[in-house]
Design a protein around this motif. Structure first.
Motif, PDB file in Angstrom:
ATOM      1  N   UNK A  69      15.088  23.061  76.801  1.00 39.18           N
ATOM      2  CA  UNK A  69      14.166  24.061  76.275  1.00 39.18           C
ATOM      3  C   UNK A  69      13.249  23.463  75.217  1.00 39.18           C
ATOM      4  N   UNK A  70      12.100  24.082  75.072  1.00 33.95           N
ATOM      5  CA  UNK A  70      11.246  23.787  73.926  1.00 33.95           C
ATOM      6  C   UNK A  70      10.524  25.065  73.533  1.00 33.95           C
ATOM      7  N   UNK A  71      10.189  25.141  72.245  1.00 34.73           N
ATOM      8  CA  UNK A  71       9.638  26.361  71.665  1.00 34.73           C
ATOM      9  C   UNK A  71       8.407  26.058  70.819  1.00 34.73           C
ATOM     10  N   UNK A  72       7.539  27.035  70.722  1.00 36.04           N
ATOM     11  CA  UNK A  72       6.461  26.958  69.747  1.00 36.04           C
ATOM     12  C   UNK A  72       7.080  26.992  68.359  1.00 36.04           C
ATOM     13  N   UNK A  73       6.471  26.261  67.436  1.00 37.43           N
ATOM     14  CA  UNK A  73       7.005  26.224  66.074  1.00 37.43           C
ATOM     15  C   UNK A  73       7.107  27.618  65.472  1.00 37.43           C
ATOM     16  N   UNK A  74       6.172  28.477  65.824  1.00 35.46           N
ATOM     17  CA  UNK A  74       6.111  29.809  65.226  1.00 35.46           C
ATOM     18  C   UNK A  74       7.271  30.710  65.635  1.00 35.46           C
ATOM     19  N   UNK A  75       7.993  30.356  66.688  1.00 33.14           N
ATOM     20  CA  UNK A  75       9.087  31.216  67.156  1.00 33.14           C
ATOM     21  C   UNK A  75      10.453  30.549  67.068  1.00 33.14           C
ATOM     22  N   UNK A  76      10.492  29.295  66.676  1.00 35.45           N
ATOM     23  CA  UNK A  76      11.780  28.592  66.585  1.00 35.45           C
ATOM     24  C   UNK A  76      12.720  29.327  65.638  1.00 35.45           C
ATOM     25  N   UNK A  77      13.955  29.471  66.079  1.00 36.19           N
ATOM     26  CA  UNK A  77      14.959  30.155  65.280  1.00 36.19           C
ATOM     27  C   UNK A  77      14.944  31.661  65.442  1.00 36.19           C
ATOM     28  N   UNK A  78      13.922  32.205  66.092  1.00 35.48           N
ATOM     29  CA  UNK A  78      13.835  33.657  66.297  1.00 35.48           C
ATOM     30  C   UNK A  78      13.910  34.030  67.768  1.00 35.48           C
ATOM     31  N   UNK A  79      13.340  33.203  68.625  1.00 36.35           N
ATOM     32  CA  UNK A  79      13.291  33.485  70.063  1.00 36.35           C
ATOM     33  C   UNK A  79      14.221  32.537  70.804  1.00 36.35           C
TER      34      UNK A  79
END
Length: 118
Positions: free
Chosen positions: A57-67
Motif C-alpha cells: 500500500x501507499x498513501x497520500x501524506x495528507x491521509x496517512x494515519x487516518x485512512x
C-alpha cells in the motif's frame, strides 16, 4: 471490460468516519493494483491510496494515519476506511483499477461524494 461500482459516500461531521467500497466485475483477471483517487472543487485529481494485488500500500501524506485501504482479492473488492475526517477531505472519491500490465487499460468508477462538515 471492467466495471467499478463505488458505495459508502455521504455527509459526516469532522472527526467522524466513513467506509467506501468498490466492487469490480467483468474481466477482473486483468486487474493488478486498485486505488482511490479524489477530486475536490477547484483542485487537481489526486491519489489517496493504492494497493497492489500483493497487498502493498501507499498513501497520500495528507491521509496517512487516518485512512486505510484494504482489498479482498478473491472478490476484487477494495475498501477505504476513513477516520478522523476533516473538511478538507471533502471531494468526489473515485475507484481505480490498473489493468495496464495485462491489457493496457485503466478503469475508473463513477465516483462517490464525501462531504465533511465542520
Amino acid at each position: 471490460q471492467v466495471q467499478l461500482v463505488e458505495s459508502g459516500g455521504g455527509l459526516v461531521q469532522a472527526g467522524g468516519s466513513l467506509r467506501l467500497s468498490c466492487a469490480a466485475s467483468g474481466s477482473i483477471f486483468s486487474i493488478d493494483a486498485m486505488a482511490w483517487y479524489r477530486q475536490a472543487p477547484g483542485k487537481q485529481h489526486e491519489l489517496v491510496a493504492r494497493i497492489t494485488s500483493g497487498g502493498s500500500t501507499n498513501y497520500a501524506d495528507s491521509v496517512k494515519g487516518r485512512f486505510t485501504i484494504s482489498r479482498v482479492n478473491a472478490e476484487y473488492i477494495v475498501y477505504l476506511q476513513m477516520n478522523s475526517l476533516k473538511p478538507e477531505d471533502t471531494a468526489v472519491y473515485y475507484c481505480y483499477a490498473d489493468a495496464r500490465l495485462q491489457v493496457g487499460v485503466e478503469y475508473w468508477g463513477q465516483g462517490t461524494q464525501v462531504t465533511v462538515s465542520s
